[in-house]
Enzyme design. Sequence first.
Site, PDB file in Angstrom:
ATOM      1  N   ARG A  89      33.430  45.027  35.758  1.00 19.69           N
ATOM      2  CA  ARG A  89      34.489  45.313  36.885  1.00 19.69           C
ATOM      3  C   ARG A  89      33.515  45.768  37.618  1.00 19.69           C
ATOM      4  O   ARG A  89      32.600  46.509  37.077  1.00 19.69           O
ATOM      5  CB  ARG A  89      35.515  45.890  36.331  1.00 19.69           C
ATOM      6  CG  ARG A  89      36.320  45.730  35.521  1.00 19.69           C
ATOM      7  CD  ARG A  89      37.976  46.273  35.063  1.00 19.69           C
ATOM      8  NE  ARG A  89      38.657  46.593  36.397  1.00 19.69           N
ATOM      9  CZ  ARG A  89      39.053  47.665  35.468  1.00 19.69           C
ATOM     10  NH1 ARG A  89      39.399  48.360  34.119  1.00 19.69           N
ATOM     11  NH2 ARG A  89      40.012  47.900  36.510  1.00 19.69           N
ATOM     12  N   HIS A  90      34.316  46.640  39.059  1.00 19.94           N
ATOM     13  CA  HIS A  90      33.577  47.207  39.955  1.00 19.94           C
ATOM     14  C   HIS A  90      33.523  48.892  40.018  1.00 19.94           C
ATOM     15  O   HIS A  90      34.440  49.634  38.244  1.00 19.94           O
ATOM     16  CB  HIS A  90      34.568  47.124  41.339  1.00 19.94           C
ATOM     17  CG  HIS A  90      35.862  47.529  41.005  1.00 19.94           C
ATOM     18  ND1 HIS A  90      36.831  48.759  40.933  1.00 19.94           N
ATOM     19  CD2 HIS A  90      36.633  46.667  40.804  1.00 19.94           C
ATOM     20  CE1 HIS A  90      37.435  48.973  40.626  1.00 19.94           C
ATOM     21  NE2 HIS A  90      37.959  47.288  40.047  1.00 19.94           N
TER      22      HIS A  90
ATOM     23  N   ASN B 291      41.820  52.831  41.979  1.00 18.24           N
ATOM     24  CA  ASN B 291      41.970  53.131  40.188  1.00 18.24           C
ATOM     25  C   ASN B 291      41.790  54.538  40.241  1.00 18.24           C
ATOM     26  O   ASN B 291      43.060  54.881  39.443  1.00 18.24           O
ATOM     27  CB  ASN B 291      40.720  52.900  40.402  1.00 18.24           C
ATOM     28  CG  ASN B 291      40.568  52.191  40.209  1.00 18.24           C
ATOM     29  OD1 ASN B 291      38.997  51.059  40.242  1.00 18.24           O
ATOM     30  ND2 ASN B 291      41.368  50.299  39.798  1.00 18.24           N
TER      31      ASN B 291
ATOM     32  N   ARG C  45      34.708  47.421  46.771  1.00 16.07           N
ATOM     33  CA  ARG C  45      34.467  47.938  45.981  1.00 16.07           C
ATOM     34  C   ARG C  45      33.259  47.314  44.865  1.00 16.07           C
ATOM     35  O   ARG C  45      32.709  48.044  43.985  1.00 16.07           O
ATOM     36  CB  ARG C  45      35.814  48.457  44.922  1.00 16.07           C
ATOM     37  CG  ARG C  45      36.455  46.998  44.703  1.00 16.07           C
ATOM     38  CD  ARG C  45      38.112  47.830  43.746  1.00 16.07           C
ATOM     39  NE  ARG C  45      39.073  46.929  43.228  1.00 16.07           N
ATOM     40  CZ  ARG C  45      39.909  46.426  44.517  1.00 16.07           C
ATOM     41  NH1 ARG C  45      39.591  46.856  45.912  1.00 16.07           N
ATOM     42  NH2 ARG C  45      40.799  45.779  43.936  1.00 16.07           N
TER      43      ARG C  45
ATOM     44  N   GLU D 232      40.319  40.394  43.448  1.00 19.53           N
ATOM     45  CA  GLU D 232      41.660  40.769  42.023  1.00 19.53           C
ATOM     46  C   GLU D 232      42.334  39.496  42.883  1.00 19.53           C
ATOM     47  O   GLU D 232      42.736  39.477  43.715  1.00 19.53           O
ATOM     48  CB  GLU D 232      41.783  42.229  42.027  1.00 19.53           C
ATOM     49  CG  GLU D 232      42.624  42.935  41.319  1.00 19.53           C
ATOM     50  CD  GLU D 232      42.256  41.922  40.415  1.00 19.53           C
ATOM     51  OE1 GLU D 232      42.244  40.580  40.067  1.00 19.53           O
ATOM     52  OE2 GLU D 232      42.303  43.141  39.116  1.00 19.53           O
TER      53      GLU D 232
ATOM     54  N   HIS E 292      36.640  42.165  39.154  1.00 22.47           N
ATOM     55  CA  HIS E 292      37.986  42.549  38.617  1.00 22.47           C
ATOM     56  C   HIS E 292      38.474  42.639  37.476  1.00 22.47           C
ATOM     57  O   HIS E 292      37.895  41.326  36.506  1.00 22.47           O
ATOM     58  CB  HIS E 292      39.171  42.688  40.070  1.00 22.47           C
ATOM     59  CG  HIS E 292      38.418  42.711  41.538  1.00 22.47           C
ATOM     60  ND1 HIS E 292      38.005  43.903  41.862  1.00 22.47           N
ATOM     61  CD2 HIS E 292      37.670  41.795  42.303  1.00 22.47           C
ATOM     62  CE1 HIS E 292      37.368  43.349  43.137  1.00 22.47           C
ATOM     63  NE2 HIS E 292      37.541  42.294  43.579  1.00 22.47           N
TER      64      HIS E 292
HETATM   65  O1  F6P Z   1      44.465  48.194  38.290  1.00 22.11           O
HETATM   66  C1  F6P Z   1      43.262  47.534  38.822  1.00 22.11           C
HETATM   67  C2  F6P Z   1      43.616  46.541  39.348  1.00 22.11           C
HETATM   68  O2  F6P Z   1      42.054  45.533  39.402  1.00 22.11           O
HETATM   69  C3  F6P Z   1      44.608  45.915  39.963  1.00 22.11           C
HETATM   70  O3  F6P Z   1      43.821  46.349  41.300  1.00 22.11           O
HETATM   71  C4  F6P Z   1      45.337  44.568  39.298  1.00 22.11           C
HETATM   72  O4  F6P Z   1      46.471  44.284  39.849  1.00 22.11           O
HETATM   73  C5  F6P Z   1      45.400  45.042  38.648  1.00 22.11           C
HETATM   74  O5  F6P Z   1      44.550  45.891  37.500  1.00 22.11           O
HETATM   75  C6  F6P Z   1      45.401  43.835  36.931  1.00 22.11           C
HETATM   76  O6  F6P Z   1      45.518  44.163  35.860  1.00 22.11           O
HETATM   77  P1  F6P Z   1      46.969  43.971  35.300  1.00 22.11           P
HETATM   78  O7  F6P Z   1      47.256  42.012  35.196  1.00 22.11           O
HETATM   79  O8  F6P Z   1      46.639  44.607  33.846  1.00 22.11           O
HETATM   80  O9  F6P Z   1      48.369  44.404  36.109  1.00 22.11           O
END
Ligand code: F6P
Length: 196
Positions: free
Chosen positions: A8-9, A15, A62, A82, A148
């Site tokens: 991941r970044h 975050n 990122r 992402e 991501h």
């Molecule tokens: O929080 C970081 C992130 O990359 C968000 O941008 C994204 O919506 C999320 O994680 C994805 O993870 P989850 O599907 O568990 O919400």
Amino acid sequence: VRKIWLSRHGESEYNQKGLIGGNSSLSNRGELYSRALREALIARLPQEEPVSVAVWTSTLKRTIETARFLPFPKLRWKALDEIDAGICDGMTYEQIAEQYPQEFEMRKKDKLRYRYPSGESYMDVIQRVEPVIIELERERECVLVVAHQAVLRAVYAYFMNVPPEDIPRLSMPLHTLIELTPMPDGTMSVQRFPVD
Ligand code: F6P
């Protein structure tokens, strides 16, 4: 053997604030990770001969910033961006639960198939990363994919044969280098290196 690394970044400003999506830059901690990642990756390269690593990022700031210090050619993939959280982009999970309680519940019940309004589902992401996986399979050099959480869950699941229902809850922490090594029997072995 040709290895594939996933990361991941580094920690982003979003975050830090618990916000999802967006296109923020790295936090100070994230910036430190981008430097530490260079050292961690170099330490994992075979020492006998010079190797080049293809570094693939998304088109978001990122991941590009995280790859900045890696002394290798870079390629940006829109398909590695992402998951699109649609109307929930830029919110915290608490805000979503408060403002869109039904959406929040629906996602909890079926995280794999739930699609954010005006956004994407995990199923969408799994389909979207397919061209990247095809290229990953074709590539002869080692590749480091800097992307991501949701997108890397999909890529990891492909190589590790994770059943679709389990993909949305795979552990994919920040500041960790995942190393995939192809085994003679066609499976992949996996090692995780926390980088901090
Ligand atoms: O929080 C970081 C992130 O990359 C968000 O941008 C994204 O919506 C999320 O994680 C994805 O993870 P989850 O599907 O568990 O919400």
